[in-house]
Scaffold this motif. Structure first.
Motif, mmCIF file in Angstrom:
data_model
loop_
_atom_site.group_PDB
_atom_site.id
_atom_site.type_symbol
_atom_site.label_atom_id
_atom_site.label_comp_id
_atom_site.label_asym_id
_atom_site.label_seq_id
_atom_site.Cartn_x
_atom_site.Cartn_y
_atom_site.Cartn_z
ATOM 1 N N ARG A 262 0.823 -1.197 0.000
ATOM 2 C CA ARG A 262 0.000 0.000 0.000
ATOM 3 C C ARG A 262 0.859 1.250 0.000
ATOM 4 N NH1 ARG A 262 -4.766 -1.500 4.406
ATOM 5 N NH2 ARG A 262 -5.667 -3.273 3.242
ATOM 6 N N GLN A 263 2.014 1.168 0.620
ATOM 7 C CA GLN A 263 2.899 2.314 0.653
ATOM 8 C C GLN A 263 3.533 2.574 -0.707
ATOM 9 O OE1 GLN A 263 5.715 1.630 3.818
ATOM 10 N NE2 GLN A 263 4.124 1.154 5.314
ATOM 11 N N ASP A 264 3.701 1.525 -1.523
ATOM 12 C CA ASP A 264 4.296 1.666 -2.837
ATOM 13 C C ASP A 264 3.431 0.922 -3.855
ATOM 14 O OD1 ASP A 264 5.825 1.979 -5.062
ATOM 15 O OD2 ASP A 264 7.504 0.748 -4.397
ATOM 16 N N PRO A 265 2.449 1.616 -4.456
ATOM 17 C CA PRO A 265 1.532 0.949 -5.381
ATOM 18 C C PRO A 265 2.203 0.428 -6.638
ATOM 19 C CG PRO A 265 1.225 3.330 -5.448
ATOM 20 C CD PRO A 265 2.127 3.043 -4.290
ATOM 21 N N THR A 266 3.414 0.894 -6.938
ATOM 22 C CA THR A 266 4.112 0.406 -8.135
ATOM 23 C C THR A 266 4.936 -0.836 -7.850
ATOM 24 O OG1 THR A 266 6.171 1.671 -7.812
ATOM 25 C CG2 THR A 266 4.332 2.814 -8.884
ATOM 26 N N ASN A 267 5.018 -1.253 -6.566
ATOM 27 C CA ASN A 267 5.842 -2.409 -6.165
ATOM 28 C C ASN A 267 7.320 -2.217 -6.499
ATOM 29 O OD1 ASN A 267 3.574 -3.745 -5.237
ATOM 30 N ND2 ASN A 267 3.261 -4.851 -7.140
ATOM 31 N N GLY A 268 7.743 -0.976 -6.717
ATOM 32 C CA GLY A 268 9.136 -0.719 -7.068
ATOM 33 C C GLY A 268 9.497 -1.178 -8.462
ATOM 34 N N VAL A 269 8.483 -1.477 -9.291
ATOM 35 C CA VAL A 269 8.737 -1.997 -10.626
ATOM 36 C C VAL A 269 9.067 -0.883 -11.605
ATOM 37 C CG1 VAL A 269 7.679 -3.174 -12.596
ATOM 38 C CG2 VAL A 269 7.313 -4.039 -10.291
ATOM 39 N N PHE A 270 8.323 0.241 -11.537
ATOM 40 C CA PHE A 270 8.561 1.335 -12.474
ATOM 41 C C PHE A 270 8.167 2.651 -11.826
ATOM 42 C CE2 PHE A 270 4.120 1.034 -12.807
ATOM 43 C CZ PHE A 270 3.578 1.926 -13.708
ATOM 44 N N ASP A 271 8.259 3.738 -12.585
ATOM 45 C CA ASP A 271 8.060 5.073 -12.019
ATOM 46 C C ASP A 271 6.612 5.385 -11.694
ATOM 47 O OD1 ASP A 271 6.926 6.793 -14.599
ATOM 48 O OD2 ASP A 271 8.292 5.175 -15.149
ATOM 49 N N GLY A 272 5.675 4.649 -12.271
ATOM 50 C CA GLY A 272 4.273 4.834 -11.913
ATOM 51 C C GLY A 272 3.401 5.504 -12.954
ATOM 52 N N ASP A 273 3.985 6.064 -14.000
ATOM 53 C CA ASP A 273 3.206 6.724 -15.045
ATOM 54 C C ASP A 273 2.992 5.759 -16.208
ATOM 55 O OD1 ASP A 273 2.133 8.334 -17.069
ATOM 56 O OD2 ASP A 273 3.228 10.101 -16.387
ATOM 57 N N TRP A 274 1.764 5.285 -16.361
ATOM 58 C CA TRP A 274 1.463 4.301 -17.393
ATOM 59 C C TRP A 274 1.522 4.867 -18.803
ATOM 60 C CZ3 TRP A 274 1.402 -0.682 -16.190
ATOM 61 C CH2 TRP A 274 1.124 -1.051 -14.861
ATOM 62 N N ASN A 275 1.487 6.178 -18.928
ATOM 63 C CA ASN A 275 1.480 6.799 -20.257
ATOM 64 C C ASN A 275 2.878 7.020 -20.824
ATOM 65 O OD1 ASN A 275 -1.422 7.156 -20.474
ATOM 66 N ND2 ASN A 275 -1.195 8.679 -18.849
ATOM 67 N N TRP B 123 11.233 4.949 -15.850
ATOM 68 C CA TRP B 123 12.224 3.897 -15.635
ATOM 69 C C TRP B 123 11.537 2.587 -15.295
ATOM 70 C CZ3 TRP B 123 11.593 1.834 -10.856
ATOM 71 C CH2 TRP B 123 11.063 2.668 -9.858
ATOM 72 N N LEU B 124 12.234 1.508 -15.538
ATOM 73 C CA LEU B 124 11.756 0.151 -15.264
ATOM 74 C C LEU B 124 12.888 -0.625 -14.612
ATOM 75 C CD1 LEU B 124 9.783 -2.263 -15.669
ATOM 76 C CD2 LEU B 124 10.784 -2.545 -17.948
ATOM 77 N N GLU B 125 12.594 -1.278 -13.465
ATOM 78 C CA GLU B 125 13.618 -2.033 -12.752
ATOM 79 C C GLU B 125 13.406 -3.529 -12.933
ATOM 80 O OE1 GLU B 125 15.365 -0.666 -8.975
ATOM 81 O OE2 GLU B 125 14.550 -2.528 -8.127
ATOM 82 N N VAL B 126 14.474 -4.236 -13.235
ATOM 83 C CA VAL B 126 14.410 -5.686 -13.401
ATOM 84 C C VAL B 126 15.497 -6.346 -12.554
ATOM 85 C CG1 VAL B 126 13.408 -5.632 -15.722
ATOM 86 C CG2 VAL B 126 15.887 -5.563 -15.446
ATOM 87 N N GLY B 127 15.345 -7.630 -12.324
ATOM 88 C CA GLY B 127 16.318 -8.384 -11.528
ATOM 89 C C GLY B 127 16.310 -9.841 -11.931
ATOM 90 N N ARG B 128 16.601 -10.732 -10.943
ATOM 91 C CA ARG B 128 16.701 -12.168 -11.213
ATOM 92 C C ARG B 128 17.600 -12.428 -12.424
ATOM 93 N NH1 ARG B 128 10.357 -14.012 -10.303
ATOM 94 N NH2 ARG B 128 10.199 -13.274 -8.151
ATOM 95 N N LEU B 129 18.765 -11.854 -12.366
ATOM 96 C CA LEU B 129 19.690 -11.941 -13.496
ATOM 97 C C LEU B 129 20.242 -13.355 -13.610
ATOM 98 C CD1 LEU B 129 21.669 -8.610 -12.992
ATOM 99 C CD2 LEU B 129 19.369 -8.987 -13.894
ATOM 100 N N ALA B 130 20.125 -13.925 -14.800
ATOM 101 C CA ALA B 130 20.577 -15.298 -15.034
ATOM 102 C C ALA B 130 22.019 -15.314 -15.496
ATOM 103 C CB ALA B 130 19.680 -15.977 -16.074
ATOM 104 N N GLU B 131 22.678 -16.428 -15.271
ATOM 105 C CA GLU B 131 24.054 -16.672 -15.700
ATOM 106 C C GLU B 131 25.028 -15.669 -15.055
ATOM 107 O OE1 GLU B 131 24.521 -19.547 -17.243
ATOM 108 O OE2 GLU B 131 22.371 -19.573 -16.914
ATOM 109 N N PRO B 132 25.661 -16.050 -13.945
ATOM 110 C CA PRO B 132 26.523 -15.146 -13.186
ATOM 111 C C PRO B 132 27.575 -14.410 -14.008
ATOM 112 C CG PRO B 132 26.201 -17.195 -11.990
ATOM 113 C CD PRO B 132 25.570 -17.396 -13.330
#
Length: 214
Positions: free
Chosen positions: A99-112, A193-202
């Motif tokens: 509830r504190q972060d409706p974007t889940n830290g995934v992106f900046d929040g502007d869908w447009n 911006w868009l944040e990603v993780g779970r990077l494969a192959e060290p």
């Protein structure tokens, strides 16, 4: 490290040897967009597809595990009242960080903006959660495989689903991040911006992060 087939396919797509590449995923679920925004984008899927074994596991859980748990609870009639009283005790409220972060830290929040529009079509290109981010000398490419399952070391049927020149997008990341928690951001010229993780192959991940942090 990704197999030769992956690099060969990346080289064919870019027309040059990739500066760096890495398989990655959105770390958590995509936030729910406003209904009108989702409708305007074609009402594409917002969740990854699941392998059939997951559904088999769910069936086994509901029809085998849960009945066994119920039988175990009902087998002790003296313990049941104690459990019922204990379950009725009020529980302390737990903070809901979502509830504190409706974007889940995934992106900046502007869908447009660019990042939001990219998210709206993320799983429309493929139900598989993995995406290959490839850096060329003058562009950033995002590719995916149409398959539900793929091996990041062997996939050779991926295709580009988004491409940006370096004046429109760049990657932000730090080298030396703890394995398993490393993330990076795709930042676009419109400020989104868009944040990603779970990077494969060290090896690929470490090289990628060193490259973008240099």
């Amino acid at each position: 490290m990704a197999k030769r087939a992956v690099h060969r396919r990346a080289r064919k797509i870019l027309g040059e040897e990739p500066v760096a590449l890495v398989w990655c995923e959105i770390r958590t679920r995509i936030p729910t967009p406003p209904k009108d925004v989702h409708r305007a984008a074609g009402k594409g899927r917002l969740k990854p597809g699941h392998h059939w074994l997951l559904y088999v596991g769910a069936v086994v859980f509901f029809f085998v595990v849960i009945p066994m748990m119920l039988i175990d609870k009902l087998s002790d009639p003296f313990d049941w009242p104690r459990r019922s009283r204990r379950d009725r005790r009020p529980r302390a409220a737990e903070p809901d960080n979502r509830r504190q972060d409706p974007t889940n830290g995934v992106f900046d929040g502007d869908w447009n903006l660019t990042a939001g529009q990219l998210l709206l079509h993320w799983y429309g290109h493929s139900p598989n959660p993995k995406r290959l981010v490839m850096l060329g000398r003058d562009r950033v490419c995002i590719a995916t495989s149409p398959r539900r399952r793929l091996s990041p070391t062997k996939a050779d049927d991926f295709r580009t689903v988004a491409e940006f020149p370096l004046d429109q997008a760049h990657v932000e990341g730090e080298a030396g991040q703890p394995r398993g928690f490393a993330t990076f951001r795709l930042r676009f010229a419109d400020g989104s911006w868009l944040e990603v993780g779970r990077l494969a192959e060290p090896e690929d991940a470490d090289h990628f992060l060193r490259t973008v942090s240099a």
